[in-house]
Design an enzyme around this catalytic site. Structure first.
Site, mmCIF file in Angstrom:
data_model
loop_
_atom_site.group_PDB
_atom_site.id
_atom_site.type_symbol
_atom_site.label_atom_id
_atom_site.label_comp_id
_atom_site.label_asym_id
_atom_site.label_seq_id
_atom_site.Cartn_x
_atom_site.Cartn_y
_atom_site.Cartn_z
ATOM 1 N N TYR A 121 3.116 -7.587 11.245
ATOM 2 C CA TYR A 121 2.370 -7.684 9.991
ATOM 3 C C TYR A 121 0.950 -8.161 10.291
ATOM 4 O O TYR A 121 0.743 -9.084 11.066
ATOM 5 C CB TYR A 121 3.067 -8.672 9.047
ATOM 6 C CG TYR A 121 2.357 -8.790 7.724
ATOM 7 C CD1 TYR A 121 2.214 -7.678 6.902
ATOM 8 C CD2 TYR A 121 1.813 -10.011 7.303
ATOM 9 C CE1 TYR A 121 1.549 -7.776 5.691
ATOM 10 C CE2 TYR A 121 1.152 -10.112 6.086
ATOM 11 C CZ TYR A 121 1.020 -8.990 5.296
ATOM 12 O OH TYR A 121 0.353 -9.075 4.104
ATOM 13 N N PHE B 260 3.880 9.049 3.824
ATOM 14 C CA PHE B 260 5.293 9.412 3.618
ATOM 15 C C PHE B 260 6.004 8.529 2.597
ATOM 16 O O PHE B 260 7.141 8.763 2.271
ATOM 17 C CB PHE B 260 6.040 9.318 4.949
ATOM 18 C CG PHE B 260 5.547 10.315 5.950
ATOM 19 C CD1 PHE B 260 6.022 11.618 5.938
ATOM 20 C CD2 PHE B 260 4.600 9.960 6.907
ATOM 21 C CE1 PHE B 260 5.578 12.545 6.861
ATOM 22 C CE2 PHE B 260 4.154 10.883 7.824
ATOM 23 C CZ PHE B 260 4.633 12.187 7.807
ATOM 24 N N ARG C 159 -10.978 2.100 9.000
ATOM 25 C CA ARG C 159 -9.826 2.101 8.087
ATOM 26 C C ARG C 159 -8.510 2.159 8.842
ATOM 27 O O ARG C 159 -7.462 1.869 8.295
ATOM 28 C CB ARG C 159 -9.926 3.278 7.102
ATOM 29 C CG ARG C 159 -9.848 4.618 7.745
ATOM 30 C CD ARG C 159 -10.047 5.782 6.810
ATOM 31 N NE ARG C 159 -10.254 6.987 7.618
ATOM 32 C CZ ARG C 159 -11.395 7.350 8.159
ATOM 33 N NH1 ARG C 159 -12.481 6.626 7.914
ATOM 34 N NH2 ARG C 159 -11.501 8.413 8.927
ATOM 35 N N ASP D 220 -8.635 9.786 15.401
ATOM 36 C CA ASP D 220 -8.998 9.334 14.059
ATOM 37 C C ASP D 220 -9.349 7.858 14.092
ATOM 38 O O ASP D 220 -8.934 7.086 13.227
ATOM 39 C CB ASP D 220 -7.833 9.602 13.092
ATOM 40 C CG ASP D 220 -8.297 9.523 11.632
ATOM 41 O OD1 ASP D 220 -9.515 9.476 11.384
ATOM 42 O OD2 ASP D 220 -7.430 9.490 10.738
ATOM 43 N N GLY E 121 0.837 -1.207 0.000
ATOM 44 C CA GLY E 121 0.000 0.000 0.000
ATOM 45 C C GLY E 121 0.859 1.239 0.000
ATOM 46 O O GLY E 121 2.083 1.166 -0.089
HETATM 47 O O1 ACK Z 1 -6.103 -1.871 3.780
HETATM 48 P P1 ACK Z 1 -4.714 -2.350 3.640
HETATM 49 O O2 ACK Z 1 -4.427 -3.638 3.040
HETATM 50 O O3 ACK Z 1 -3.977 -2.259 5.058
HETATM 51 O O4 ACK Z 1 -3.874 -1.183 2.947
HETATM 52 C C1 ACK Z 1 -3.297 -0.341 3.871
HETATM 53 C C2 ACK Z 1 -1.889 0.027 3.413
HETATM 54 O O5 ACK Z 1 -0.963 -0.740 4.153
HETATM 55 C C3 ACK Z 1 -1.548 1.503 3.590
HETATM 56 O O6 ACK Z 1 -1.642 1.833 4.944
HETATM 57 C C4 ACK Z 1 -1.659 -1.677 4.932
HETATM 58 N N1 ACK Z 1 -0.950 -1.807 6.191
HETATM 59 C C5 ACK Z 1 -0.497 -0.829 6.973
HETATM 60 N N2 ACK Z 1 0.105 -1.350 8.062
HETATM 61 C C6 ACK Z 1 0.016 -2.678 7.943
HETATM 62 C C7 ACK Z 1 0.434 -3.758 8.759
HETATM 63 N N3 ACK Z 1 1.056 -3.560 9.923
HETATM 64 N N4 ACK Z 1 0.180 -4.987 8.340
HETATM 65 C C8 ACK Z 1 -0.465 -5.194 7.177
HETATM 66 N N5 ACK Z 1 -0.887 -4.212 6.372
HETATM 67 C C9 ACK Z 1 -0.648 -2.970 6.752
HETATM 68 C C10 ACK Z 1 -3.052 -1.190 5.108
#
Ligand code: ACK
Length: 955
Positions: free
Chosen positions: A669, A600, A718, A714, A596
């Site tokens: 993750y 930043f 999401r 927030d 994603g």
């Molecule tokens: O909805 P998603 O798949 O979950 O897309 C957004 C994207 O990155 C931009 O923020 C994913 N994301 C963020 N942090 C994590 C995380 N710790 N583990 C898995 N996906 C993440 C988020």
């Protein structure tokens, strides 16, 4: 479609569908179309309806009733026998086509029977009917034809009903909303209402027509014009003897005393003869008249000063704004030779507009006769043509004592005191007994006098306000009486305490000459000193939330609890990163794929293998090249915040890479990504308990954050991440996040960027972000979860959302949502933030529900009545099944009106649902806030029930 006569549908080939009359179970003849060519293969029999006008509809529903023979029940039929038929449509502006090619029809569906029957028994009139409904959307032409294709089945088409849905004409909040045909897709359509007769717009009335033909989300309203009141969705005129002054008043009121209205629909009542209404008098106030004269005047003469006192008039005219005027005549010798006294006299405190019944008159001539006329006035005296009533008092002065003094003032000032010094009079008329110092705050003479006495020639006046100008006057009191007060001197206290400003012995600016006279000042002392000269400083009222907090490292914290430290409190933000985040060697990280995009830079997934530890999956946020120092700080601030948390429902920070580029933040993750998209992908796939489990996790994470005094600002689905075990964790802690990162954030009128749909009203209105505003957002997350990622408030604009919330509208329960959960959402959306539950309570409630799933059985949209305070115990009958008016009122904390409801005859809940605001006024619920609370709750009692189903039209 049912029609007893010839339907005129087209069947071809002719040996296919046949129009046949049969008797229904009530022995009434009805027309059917039948086909049963099951013995021959390759059937292709078409039956086409006549042209059906679309009538403005976008989505058309077709309900077909039919019977179908089971092939097995037909003896000797070949394998080509079918048990389905097809339905088609053809759009056309032309209503008299005689031929349409098969290939031009668009197929709607293949229809199979739910219940085929096995026997044709002519004597058996009870037919097993199948009913199937199909719909076609996005129609554009004037009309269409339907066609039924038989390919070798035994069918009797009994009825075809074609209809569309519309939101029916309705009146809500005194606005009429016209019939509105629903859209072809599932969007909500905003419809503007028009005010009913004799009403006017208070705020643009709008409602939203849903695809189901129900009206949703009323906002704005009309109000009855002056002279009219709301009764059963209309504005009725006030009866004679009643009036309504403003459209903002809820109901007509009886004319106040001494007034009348002979006409219907009066907006005010006319005063009776000799009674009046002042311009600023509220219309509900009785008409009043001028007062009678003051009574019992007495005077006390002291040389050339006089004190006059009197009693208030016997009849105040019905008002409490009485004031007194004094007119003075001086009569020399013959009492008829009187002239007005002129300006030389001093009236203390005033001559006109007195509110006290006492006045001191000084500077009178000795040995002179005076006549004082005292008159009383009130707010309607000027409106009355009759002369004002007054009472006179005659007074004669005596010889004045002569006491001329020259006073020198010296000063020394501090923050709260001033020292004055003076010299005695050159020619004292007798022995000086004492001096009087009178002082007041500049321009406050009328409110606040202080008189101090001293035998010495100096005085320190203390207890003064800093940085304030005071006026001082001094006079001498000799054995012959008081001299008159000398001139004024203005002195200002200093802003801050100064050690010594000026020399107390240094004479200052002013010399004042005072001519003596004996004056009685006792009443001045009592009237003005007692009235409280020390205003003091009002200590700023503290917010109860803030009272218990102390400052630590620039951060508020609860005594004894672990508190999160804001990175901005560090002079060097890099130190915060070092304190809270572990530096990871970039060689330990393997980036695998991009998942994603963050504010930043990219977000990737990968693996982290720290020495001596097992390899784990991680998410890697990186800072894109070309960043500024501020961006780097903001980016890493998320790590220094996240690194302070350690909770199974908060996303865990593994560490940061800052020593080489790109700068990275490494977190655990979360396999299922963010909660909103996760739920949208899995629509309807979880049990309620699973959903409650997710909500429990989020609430528990938020409890942890609020215990640490961290306000998220927030919270939204999401920003929740979900792992492979469906554990939900709160994420997104960046400092610039709310301002920049969130695509939902919109600029408010005050300039900040706020995700309106998720944010509590006080946070939108004046940025009051607290854990209670996080609770509001949590309620929205609950709604998102229970609706599988539906957008809160659908397609409504942010402005409409703000307005609707302000007017008390709250999101209705999502489909199949347990009543207790919707009630918990409503609790989170209490307007007063103190009334919202705390995260700890929310966790407890959800735990109870998980232990006791039967509580979740009652669905919000089924519940006959929903209300009550679910915080006590969501499963007690009190809160989940309210059955009486008293229980309902207790539940919405309006128990004080139980008697009002009972005595007005509202004995059962079903009588309550029709109450409107005028009814409430009539039964004694007059506070607008209480009316609103009750009306909202009534709206909740039938939120979904009132969203009517579509109107069906038959063709
Ligand atoms: O909805 P998603 O798949 O979950 O897309 C957004 C994207 O990155 C931009 O923020 C994913 N994301 C963020 N942090 C994590 C995380 N710790 N583990 C898995 N996906 C993440 C988020």
């Amino acid at each position: 479609m049912s029609a007893p006569g010839d339907l005129g549908w087209v069947a071809y080939p002719p040996e296919g569908w046949e129009e046949i009359s049969v008797m229904d179970e009530r022995n009434t003849p009805m027309r059917t179309y039948q086909v049963c060519n099951v013995m021959e293969a390759y059937q292709n029999n078409w039956l086409r309806t006549s042209w059906i006008p679309r009538d403005g509809a976008h989505r058309i529903y077709i309900e077909i009733k039919f019977t179908l023979r089971d092939c097995n029940s037909l003896p000797g039929v070949p394998g080509t026998c079918k048990e389905t038929f097809n339905i088609y449509y053809y759009e056309s502006n032309n209503n008299n086509l005689w031929y349409i090619k098969e290939s031009q029809y668009i197929k709607i569906d293949t229809i199979a029977a739910d219940e085929s029957f096995t026997q044709v028994d002519v004597g058996d009139r009870v037919m097993k009917l199948n009913t199937e409904v199909r719909d076609i959307g996005s129609l554009t032409k004037k009309g269409f034809y339907l066609a039924f294709q038989d390919v070798g089945a035994c069918i009797a088409l009994v009825s075809v009903r074609v209809y569309y849905k519309k939101c029916p004409l309705t009146i809500r909040n005194l606005a009429e909303f016209p019939d509105r045909v629903t859209e072809g897709d599932s969007s909500l359509v905003e419809v503007r209402g028009s005010c009913v007769n004799n009403s006017e717009e208070y705020d643009v009335p709008k409602m939203h027509c849903s695809a189901d033909g129900g009206w949703l989300v009323p906002i704005g309203r009309c109000v009855c014009k002056p002279g009219y009141e709301e009764k059963r969705d209309a504005c009725q005129p006030c009866r004679p003897g009643f009036y309504k002054a403003s459209s903002m008043d809820a109901y007509c009121m009886k004319c106040p005393p001494h007034s009348y209205s002979h006409q219907e629909s009066s907006s005010q009542c006319t005063c009776e003869k000799s009674y009046f209404r002042a311009e600023t008098d509220p219309r509900a106030m009785p008409c009043t008249r001028p007062p009678t004269a003051p009574e019992n005047p007495i005077s006390t003469t002291n040389e050339t000063s006089i004190t006059l006192e009197w009693s208030p008039p016997r009849d105040s005219g019905g008002r409490n704004d009485i004031m007194y005027n004094i007119r003075c005549k001086r009569c020399v010798g013959d009492p008829r030779k009187c002239s007005l006294c002129g300006n030389g006299l001093h009236f203390i405190p005033h001559q006109f507009g007195l509110t006290y019944t006492k006045v001191l008159v000084t500077n009178l001539l000795p040995h002179t006769n005076y006549t004082f006329d005292l008159e009383a006035l009130n707010g309607v005296s000027e409106l009355s043509p009759s002369p004002k009533q007054y009472v006179s008092i005659n007074v004669t002065t005596s010889q004045a004592a002569e006491a001329a003094v020259n006073v020198m003032l010296k000063e020394r000032k501090s923050k709260d005191s001033i020292t004055l010094a003076w010299q005695g009079p050159d020619h004292a008329n007798g022995v000086i007994v004492e001096y009087e110092v009178i002082y007041y705050e500049k321009n406050q003479k009328d409110q606040n006098y202080t008189v101090l006495k001293t035998k010495s020639n100096s005085m320190t006046v203390d207890g003064l306000k800093p940085g304030t100008i005071y006026v001082f006057r001094v006079r001498a009191h000799t054995s012959g009486g008081h001299g008159t007060y000398g001139g004024e001197i203005e002195l200002e206290t200093s802003q801050e305490d100064m050690l010594a400003i000026g020399d107390p012995n240094q004479p200052t600016i002013m010399a004042v000459s005072v001519a003596g006279g004996i004056v009685l000042l006792i009443f001045l002392v009592t009237c003005f000193v007692v009235s409280g000269r020390h205003c003091g400083y009002i200590k700023a009222k503290q917010d109860p939330d803030e009272e218990k907090m102390q400052f630590h490292h620039g951060q508020v914290r609860l005594p004894g609890s672990r508190t999160y430290v804001h990175p901005h409190t560090y002079e060097d933000p890099n130190q915060a990163v070092r304190d809270f985040a572990k530096e990871i060697d970039a060689s330990c990280i393997r980036i695998e794929r991009v998942i994603g995009a963050g504010e930043f830079g990219e977000v990737c997934s990968g693996r982290l293998k720290l020495p001596g530890k097992r390899e784990i999956y991680v998410a890697i946020k990186s800072l894109k090249a070309g960043y500024s120092e501020k961006q780097r700080r903001d980016f890493l601030s998320e790590a220094s915040i996240m690194g302070q948390f350690d909770n199974p429902n908060i996303i865990r920070l593994e560490g940061v890479v800052t020593k080489c580029k790109p700068v990275m933040i490494i977190t655990e993750y979360m396999e299922n990504g963010s909660l909103d998209s996760f739920l949208r992908k899995r629509d309807g796939q979880f049990t309620v308990i699973q959903l409650v489990g997710m909500l429990r996790g989020i609430a528990s994470g938020m409890k942890y954050l609020s215990d640490m005094n961290y306000i998220h600002r927030d919270l939204a689905a999401r920003n929740i991440l979900v792992n492979s075990n469906f554990v939900c964790k709160v994420s997104d802690f960046g400092l610039s996040r709310v301002l920049e990162d969130d695509p939902e954030a919109a600029y408010t009128t005050r300039g900040g960027k706020i995700p309106i749909r998720w944010t509590a009203p006080e946070a939108i209105a004046y940025r009051k972000f607290t854990s209670a505003s996080d609770v509001w957002s949590y309620g929205i997350v609950m709604w998102e979860v229970m609706s599988y990622g539906e957008r809160p408030y659908w397609e409504m604009s942010n402005q409409d959302v703000i307005k609707a919330i302000d007017e008390g509208y709250r999101l209705p329960a999502p489909m199949d949502c347990p009543a207790v959960l919707h009630q918990l959402m409503l609790d989170c959306w209490q307007k007063a933030r103190g009334d919202r539950p705390k995260f700890g309570q929310i966790v407890n409630i959800l735990d109870k529900l998980i232990r006791n799933p039967s509580c979740l059985k009652t669905l919000a949209n089924d519940a006959a009545c929903r209300s009550g305070n679910s915080l006590q115990d969501p499963c007690t009958p009190d809160s989940s099944a309210i059955t009486t008016v008293d229980e309902w009122l207790d539940g919405i904390k309006m128990g004080q009106y139980k008697e009002n409801f009972a005595s007005a005859g509202y004995a059962t809940l079903d009588t309550v649902v029709y109450i409107n605001s005028s009814d409430l006024c009539r039964i004694g619920v007059t506070l607008v806030g209480h009316q609103k609370r009750i009306l909202w709750s009534i709206q909740n009692l039938h939120t979904m029930a009132s969203q009517m189903h579509g109107t069906h039209i038959q063709v």
